[in-house]
Design an enzyme around this catalytic site. Structure first.
Site, PDB file in Angstrom:
ATOM      1  N   LYS A   1       0.842  -1.212   0.000  1.00  0.00           N
ATOM      2  CA  LYS A   1       0.000   0.000   0.000  1.00  0.00           C
ATOM      3  C   LYS A   1       0.874   1.258   0.000  1.00  0.00           C
ATOM      4  O   LYS A   1       0.623   2.206  -0.731  1.00  0.00           O
ATOM      5  CB  LYS A   1      -0.933   0.017   1.231  1.00  0.00           C
ATOM      6  CG  LYS A   1      -1.840  -1.214   1.324  1.00  0.00           C
ATOM      7  CD  LYS A   1      -2.799  -1.139   2.485  1.00  0.00           C
ATOM      8  CE  LYS A   1      -2.176  -1.221   3.863  1.00  0.00           C
ATOM      9  NZ  LYS A   1      -1.510  -2.501   4.184  1.00  0.00           N
TER      10      LYS A   1
ATOM     11  N   ARG B   1     -10.115  -0.279   9.329  1.00  0.00           N
ATOM     12  CA  ARG B   1      -9.458  -1.540   9.695  1.00  0.00           C
ATOM     13  C   ARG B   1     -10.462  -2.558  10.230  1.00  0.00           C
ATOM     14  O   ARG B   1     -10.097  -3.699  10.487  1.00  0.00           O
ATOM     15  CB  ARG B   1      -8.494  -1.299  10.827  1.00  0.00           C
ATOM     16  CG  ARG B   1      -7.016  -0.962  10.697  1.00  0.00           C
ATOM     17  CD  ARG B   1      -6.135  -1.496   9.756  1.00  0.00           C
ATOM     18  NE  ARG B   1      -4.792  -1.817  10.103  1.00  0.00           N
ATOM     19  CZ  ARG B   1      -3.718  -1.128   9.754  1.00  0.00           C
ATOM     20  NH1 ARG B   1      -3.807   0.007   9.136  1.00  0.00           N
ATOM     21  NH2 ARG B   1      -2.531  -1.592  10.014  1.00  0.00           N
TER      22      ARG B   1
ATOM     23  N   ARG C   1      10.791  -0.033  11.241  1.00  0.00           N
ATOM     24  CA  ARG C   1       9.643   0.141  12.126  1.00  0.00           C
ATOM     25  C   ARG C   1       9.750  -0.821  13.293  1.00  0.00           C
ATOM     26  O   ARG C   1      10.147  -1.976  13.104  1.00  0.00           O
ATOM     27  CB  ARG C   1       8.347  -0.128  11.349  1.00  0.00           C
ATOM     28  CG  ARG C   1       7.931   1.029  10.509  1.00  0.00           C
ATOM     29  CD  ARG C   1       6.758   0.711   9.622  1.00  0.00           C
ATOM     30  NE  ARG C   1       5.659   0.020  10.267  1.00  0.00           N
ATOM     31  CZ  ARG C   1       4.465  -0.133   9.714  1.00  0.00           C
ATOM     32  NH1 ARG C   1       4.208   0.374   8.531  1.00  0.00           N
ATOM     33  NH2 ARG C   1       3.513  -0.798  10.350  1.00  0.00           N
TER      34      ARG C   1
ATOM     35  N   ARG D   1      -0.299  -8.881  13.684  1.00  0.00           N
ATOM     36  CA  ARG D   1      -0.897  -7.954  12.711  1.00  0.00           C
ATOM     37  C   ARG D   1      -1.655  -8.732  11.633  1.00  0.00           C
ATOM     38  O   ARG D   1      -2.711  -8.306  11.170  1.00  0.00           O
ATOM     39  CB  ARG D   1       0.196  -7.070  12.080  1.00  0.00           C
ATOM     40  CG  ARG D   1       0.730  -6.011  13.055  1.00  0.00           C
ATOM     41  CD  ARG D   1       2.112  -5.524  12.662  1.00  0.00           C
ATOM     42  NE  ARG D   1       2.145  -4.705  11.482  1.00  0.00           N
ATOM     43  CZ  ARG D   1       3.258  -4.475  10.763  1.00  0.00           C
ATOM     44  NH1 ARG D   1       4.412  -5.031  11.115  1.00  0.00           N
ATOM     45  NH2 ARG D   1       3.208  -3.724   9.705  1.00  0.00           N
TER      46      ARG D   1
HETATM   47  P1  AMP Z   1       0.284   0.507   9.265  1.00  0.00           P
HETATM   48  O1  AMP Z   1       1.367   1.526   9.094  1.00  0.00           O
HETATM   49  O2  AMP Z   1      -0.948   0.793   8.468  1.00  0.00           O
HETATM   50  O3  AMP Z   1       0.790  -0.905   9.093  1.00  0.00           O
HETATM   51  O4  AMP Z   1      -0.186   0.617  10.796  1.00  0.00           O
HETATM   52  C1  AMP Z   1       0.703   0.342  11.861  1.00  0.00           C
HETATM   53  C2  AMP Z   1      -0.091   0.140  13.131  1.00  0.00           C
HETATM   54  O5  AMP Z   1      -0.802   1.348  13.455  1.00  0.00           O
HETATM   55  C3  AMP Z   1      -1.176  -0.934  13.088  1.00  0.00           C
HETATM   56  O6  AMP Z   1      -0.656  -2.241  13.310  1.00  0.00           O
HETATM   57  C4  AMP Z   1      -2.102  -0.474  14.223  1.00  0.00           C
HETATM   58  O7  AMP Z   1      -1.554  -0.766  15.496  1.00  0.00           O
HETATM   59  C5  AMP Z   1      -2.067   1.040  14.049  1.00  0.00           C
HETATM   60  N1  AMP Z   1      -3.134   1.500  13.121  1.00  0.00           N
HETATM   61  C6  AMP Z   1      -2.963   2.025  11.874  1.00  0.00           C
HETATM   62  N2  AMP Z   1      -4.145   2.333  11.335  1.00  0.00           N
HETATM   63  C7  AMP Z   1      -5.087   1.981  12.240  1.00  0.00           C
HETATM   64  C8  AMP Z   1      -6.499   2.014  12.267  1.00  0.00           C
HETATM   65  N3  AMP Z   1      -7.215   2.464  11.213  1.00  0.00           N
HETATM   66  N4  AMP Z   1      -7.129   1.566  13.383  1.00  0.00           N
HETATM   67  C9  AMP Z   1      -6.452   1.125  14.432  1.00  0.00           C
HETATM   68  N5  AMP Z   1      -5.114   1.032  14.483  1.00  0.00           N
HETATM   69  C10 AMP Z   1      -4.424   1.455  13.401  1.00  0.00           C
END
Ligand code: AMP
Length: 219
Positions: free
Chosen positions: A19, A92, A164, A175
């Protein structure tokens, strides 16, 4: 779809689906604003606010941050998108999808498409565990598949890249579990709304982007 037209879309897919690789290209070609909730949360962590510490603990555990906070962040961000938005990481779960639906109807906006980036789980460990991030822009690289021009430096700013804190096998396992149980059901949700389109995201970034563009060009 002409690249001049305003478009509102969601990219949906497991961690490592690509993404964050597709989004900057869409920003460049269509002018849509890339709204990554993960990047927004990492910015709160970086800011040193007390809330950031709590958010970091949740992210590092691989679980989801609370829905209300996410809804507030998205509402504020969507209002600033004059040439359309690209949601990466939101919604999500079904509650967030309902929140988004309410936000859009209040703001007089509508979704054009929801693009699912489909990748088998076994490819994701290698993709995630070699990933490098430029924190302030959200640009991502991969040690093997998409290396920066200079080792560990962002191509645009020359600043250091980092990993990260949730890009490790135990957090990825959680995840992925969260993705399959809470996020993947949204695919059916958006199929019912006739907004869903699927891309095979197991191929190269160029091939993935060609498929994404073909979907948008049909709009
Ligand atoms: P990402 O960068 O999208 O992989 O997000 C990293 C982490 O941020 C996720 O594993 C969640 O812990 C948190 N996170 C990101 N977006 C959301 C969301 N829409 N709702 C809840 N937690 C989120």
């Amino acid at each position: 779809m002409s690249s001049q037209k305003c478009v509102n879309l969601i990219l949906i897919g497991p961690p490592g689906a690509g993404k964050g690789t597709v989004a900057p290209k869409l920003n460049e070609d269509y002018g849509v604003t890339h709204l990554s909730t993960g990047d927004m949360l990492r910015a709160v962590i970086q800011s040193g606010l007390p809330l950031g510490q709590k958010i970091k603990e949740v992210i590092d555990s691989g679980k989801l941050v609370n829905d209300e906070l996410m809804g507030e962040m998205i509402l504020a961000a969507i209002r600033d998108c004059k040439r359309g938005f690209l949601l990466d990481g939101f919604p999500r779960n079904e509650k967030q999808a309902e929140m988004l639906c309410n936000i859009l109807s209040k703001e007089g906006l509508k979704l054009d498409t929801v693009i699912e980036l489909c990748v088998p789980d076994e490819l994701l460990v290698t993709r995630i565990c070699g990933r490098l991030l430029h924190t302030s822009s959200g640009r991502t690289y991969h040690e093997t598949f998409c290396p920066p021009k200079l080792p560990n430096k962002d191509d645009v700013t020359g600043e250091d890249l980092c990993r990260r804190s949730d890009d490790n096998e135990p957090a990825l396992k959680k995840r992925l579990e969260v993705f399959h149980t809470q996020t993947a059901p949204l695919i059916e949700y958006y199929k019912k709304l006739k907004l869903h389109a699927m891309v095979d995201a197991s191929c190269s970034p160029e091939e993935v982007y060609t498929q994404v563009r073909a979907i948008l060009d049909q709009k």
